[in-house]
Design a protein around this motif. Structure first.
Motif, mmCIF file in Angstrom:
data_model
loop_
_atom_site.group_PDB
_atom_site.id
_atom_site.type_symbol
_atom_site.label_atom_id
_atom_site.label_comp_id
_atom_site.label_asym_id
_atom_site.label_seq_id
_atom_site.Cartn_x
_atom_site.Cartn_y
_atom_site.Cartn_z
ATOM 1 N N CYS A 16 121.415 64.395 -5.911
ATOM 2 C CA CYS A 16 121.228 65.611 -6.696
ATOM 3 C C CYS A 16 121.601 66.872 -5.934
ATOM 4 C CB CYS A 16 119.794 65.683 -7.202
ATOM 5 S SG CYS A 16 118.603 65.886 -5.879
ATOM 6 N N CYS A 28 116.378 63.422 -1.127
ATOM 7 C CA CYS A 28 115.356 64.445 -1.276
ATOM 8 C C CYS A 28 114.045 63.817 -1.715
ATOM 9 C CB CYS A 28 115.807 65.481 -2.296
ATOM 10 S SG CYS A 28 115.769 64.874 -3.988
ATOM 11 N N CYS A 32 115.468 59.432 -5.692
ATOM 12 C CA CYS A 32 116.902 59.527 -5.476
ATOM 13 C C CYS A 32 117.377 58.383 -4.583
ATOM 14 C CB CYS A 32 117.255 60.867 -4.855
ATOM 15 S SG CYS A 32 117.354 62.181 -6.080
#
Ligand SMILES: [Zn+2]
Length: 67
Positions: A16, A28, A32
Motif C-alpha cells: 500500500c 506496514c 499487508c
C-alpha cells in the motif's frame, strides 16, 4: 550543513506504500504481509491466460540424444 533533514530512510510497504513498521517489515501491517504472501502464492498457481503465449510452450524437441 545541508538543508536535508536527517531522516532514516524508511522502507515502505510494497502493498500500500505506507511506511513499514518494524514488527511487520517490510510491510506496514500484518495484513499487508499476508496479502503479499497470498499474492505470490496465487501468482504461482494461477496461470495467466494470455493468448498466443501457449505457443512458446509448444516447442519441438530438437535435441539429438545418442543412445
Ligand atoms: Zn501496507
Amino acid at each position: 550543513m545541508s538543508d536535508q533533514p536527517d531522516i532514516i530512510p524508511i522502507s515502505v510497504c510494497p502493498i500500500c506504500g505506507k511506511p513499514a513498521v518494524v514488527q511487520n517489515r517490510p510491510f506496514c501491517s500484518r495484513r499487508c504481509a499476508l496479502l503479499d504472501l497470498g499474492r505470490w502464492i496465487g501468482g504461482n498457481y494461477r496461470v495467466p491466460t494470455t493468448e498466443g503465449n501457449e505457443e512458446e510452450e509448444d516447442r519441438p524437441l530438437d535435441e539429438d540424444t545418442p543412445d
